[in-house]
Design an enzyme around this catalytic site. Structure first.
Site, PDB file in Angstrom:
ATOM      1  N   HIS A 283      -0.819 -48.576 106.734  1.00  0.00           N
ATOM      2  CA  HIS A 283       0.534 -48.875 106.240  1.00  0.00           C
ATOM      3  C   HIS A 283       0.597 -48.955 104.719  1.00  0.00           C
ATOM      4  CE1 HIS A 283       0.029 -53.291 105.653  1.00  0.00           C
ATOM      5  NE2 HIS A 283      -0.730 -53.243 106.719  1.00  0.00           N
ATOM      6  N   ASP A 295      -5.093 -54.641 102.371  1.00  0.00           N
ATOM      7  CA  ASP A 295      -4.034 -54.641 103.390  1.00  0.00           C
ATOM      8  C   ASP A 295      -2.766 -54.044 102.780  1.00  0.00           C
ATOM      9  OD1 ASP A 295      -2.592 -55.093 105.661  1.00  0.00           O
ATOM     10  OD2 ASP A 295      -2.452 -57.257 105.420  1.00  0.00           O
ATOM     11  N   GLU A 328       5.190 -52.324 107.752  1.00  0.00           N
ATOM     12  CA  GLU A 328       4.395 -52.876 108.863  1.00  0.00           C
ATOM     13  C   GLU A 328       4.445 -54.400 108.836  1.00  0.00           C
ATOM     14  OE1 GLU A 328       0.865 -54.617 110.868  1.00  0.00           O
ATOM     15  OE2 GLU A 328       1.392 -54.732 108.763  1.00  0.00           O
ATOM     16  N   GLU A 329       4.273 -54.971 107.643  1.00  0.00           N
ATOM     17  CA  GLU A 329       4.095 -56.424 107.538  1.00  0.00           C
ATOM     18  C   GLU A 329       5.250 -57.229 108.132  1.00  0.00           C
ATOM     19  OE1 GLU A 329       1.424 -57.733 107.114  1.00  0.00           O
ATOM     20  OE2 GLU A 329       0.147 -56.549 105.800  1.00  0.00           O
ATOM     21  N   ASP A 354      -6.414 -50.694 109.545  1.00  0.00           N
ATOM     22  CA  ASP A 354      -5.637 -51.791 108.954  1.00  0.00           C
ATOM     23  C   ASP A 354      -6.379 -53.118 109.109  1.00  0.00           C
ATOM     24  OD1 ASP A 354      -3.678 -53.364 107.848  1.00  0.00           O
ATOM     25  OD2 ASP A 354      -2.384 -53.347 109.617  1.00  0.00           O
ATOM     26  N   HIS A 425      -3.207 -61.441 102.983  1.00  0.00           N
ATOM     27  CA  HIS A 425      -1.856 -61.940 102.649  1.00  0.00           C
ATOM     28  C   HIS A 425      -1.857 -62.978 101.527  1.00  0.00           C
ATOM     29  CE1 HIS A 425      -0.319 -60.794 106.986  1.00  0.00           C
ATOM     30  NE2 HIS A 425      -0.793 -59.766 106.310  1.00  0.00           N
TER      31      HIS A 425
HETATM   32 ZN   LIG Z   1      -2.031 -54.731 107.402  1.00  0.00          ZN
END
Ligand SMILES: [Zn+2]
Length: 467
Positions: A283, A295, A328-329, A354, A425
């Site tokens: 992503h 990520d 995606e998130e 991912d 994140h």
């Molecule tokens: Zn991800």
């Protein structure tokens, strides 16, 4: 004494009894030499994945879904993929609700006044600029909150703790992610004015881990934030003193409908346009706190690099389609949009990267039952990279999941997740966390997958003219 002797005897006997007679072993399978050469070339020489990861995280940085930053990332991707020689490079747009972060802070007002480090969770309600003030009510788990009487929660700020530990397969995220995914809805339904959780992470840095949550079951949005792990532990110690704890929480955010996102698609065209497609992706969007290196800039980079190695070698029989999924998130919007448009096409395989950029240690695939010969070939060709087959494994990846649900056969290559949730994140998701050697091992593994399932690569065959 007797028991010890018996144990010793059993231990000594085990290797003999466990050994299978060589006449009953399955027929030997060795790696295809062409595939092995491509694999080893990528393992030693790949620079595409690093260049893409470095470029995207440096020239674009964070790419929050459906924002202007994600749009710039799509433009960047189209330019770069075209320059690399991919065909049919284009964006497929879609709309979605967009959420953006404003000012945020958390402060203990009493009994021991001090600031705590916090970040809002995706789709959190907004406190407004003046924040909210309330008493803290502690829960050890989301289930403890679930069984609490509403009267214990009403008018308060809920705090949910958890006990996630690092694991190679990242399995703790499923269970320990519940405070983030379900906590805000349950707290809201019970009348809480806000919620803070211990970050869903395994580090001890003062970095909060954001991530998505939704208010379901008719729950009104309330402010929902994640304290860093050290701040959550600090709050636990304060609570253990047994005095009422009051917090001021400021989480300003905005949400509106009709945000624009999109999937970026690129292909290595196959010699047979009707042959089932090899679908690989990652992503493009990221959370807004770091630069989204692990990520998931590394994921799109790994897949693109693998496809590029096939392109450099010649023309595959099957088309390779690389998708840089959008959004995606906040809930897999890109994967759903892709499946709506392309889910019914014929696929030979669908896979996603991912889970960072640390080394791949095992793989699993639907091919184990649908094409055992190809599965055995993959196992033989991946083994020199230290990758074992996992006959009990399942499909993986939010972006390809809707396409797999529509019938595409899946493959999962599991990356080592031991340190993934230290950075996931957080503001710490940056380029320096990527180990170039492990990144190359990822590219080598996916190059192996694409080469094995390509239907054969013709080195003499010309690439068709790009559109
Ligand atoms: Zn991800």
């Amino acid at each position: 004494m007797k028991r010890t002797l018996l144990a010793l005897l059993l231990t000594a006997a085990a290797p003999v009894s466990a050994q299978q007679s060589i006449t009953t072993l399955p027929a030997p399978v060795v790696a295809d030499s062409r595939v092995a050469a491509l694999r080893d070339g990528a393992l030693t020489n790949d620079h595409y994945a690093w260049d893409l990861t470095e470029g995207l995280t440096t020239e674009v940085g964070q790419r929050l879904a459906a924002t202007e930053a994600e749009a710039r990332a799509r433009d960047w991707a189209v330019k770069r993929l075209t320059a690399m020689g991919f065909a049919n490079v284009h964006v497929e747009p879609f709309t979605m609700p967009v959420w953006t972060r404003g000012a945020e802070s958390a402060e203990i007002l009493s009994p021991f006044p001090q600031k705590l480090a916090v970040a809002a969770l995706g789709y959190s309600g907004s406190t407004g600029p003046n924040g909210i003030t309330g008493g803290i009510v502690y829960f050890d788990s989301v289930d403890a909150l679930r069984i609490a009487p509403d009267s214990a929660v009403r008018g308060k700020i809920v705090f949910i703790d958890h006990h996630m530990m690092p694991a190679q397969d990242g399995s703790g995220y499923g269970q320990f992610g519940a405070p983030r995914r379900q906590g805000p809805t349950i707290a809201s339904l019970k009348g809480a004015i806000g919620i803070v959780i211990r970050s869903i992470g395994t580090d001890h840095h003062r970095n909060p881990h954001t991530g998505v949550q939704y208010f379901t079951d008719g729950a009104e949005p309330i402010p929902a934030g994640a304290l860093t792990v050290p701040d959550a532990e600090q709050l636990v110690r304060i609570l253990k003193r047994g005095m009422p704890v009051t917090m001021r929480l400021t989480l300003v955010s905005e949400k509106h409908e009709g945000g624009q996102s999109g999937n970026v698609i690129a292909e290595v065209p196959g010699r047979d346009p009707k042959a089932p497609i090899l679908l690989v992706g990652g992503h493009l969007d990221s959370w807004d706190l770091g630069t989204g290196a692990i990520d998931d800039a590394s994921g799109v980079a790994i897949m693109t690099a693998a496809a590029k190695h096939i392109m450099d070698a010649g023309r595959p029989l099957r088309t390779i389609r690389v998708v840089w999924f959008g959004a995606e998130e906040p809930g897999g919007f890109g994967g759903k949009a892709y499946a709506e448009a392309h889910g019914r096409e014929a696929y030979a395989i669908a896979g996603e990267s991912d889970f960072g950029a640390d080394r791949i240690w095992r793989f699993a695939s639907k091919l184990m039952t649908t094409d055992p010969a190809a599965y055995a070939q993959l196992a033989a060709s991946l083994a020199p990279l230290g990758i074992t087959k996992n006959d009990k494994g399942g499909a993986d990846g939010t972006d390809v999941e809707p396409t797999i649900d529509a019938g595409a056969p899946w493959i999962s290559l599991s990356q080592d997740g031991t340190r993934y949730f230290d950075y996931h994140h957080t503001p710490d998701d940056t380029l320096d966390k990527i180990d170039p050697a492990q990144l190359r091992q990822n590219v080598a593994a996916w190059t192996t997958v694409l080469a094995t399932l390509s239907g054969g690569i013709e080195s003499g065959a010309k690439q068709p003219k790009r559109r």
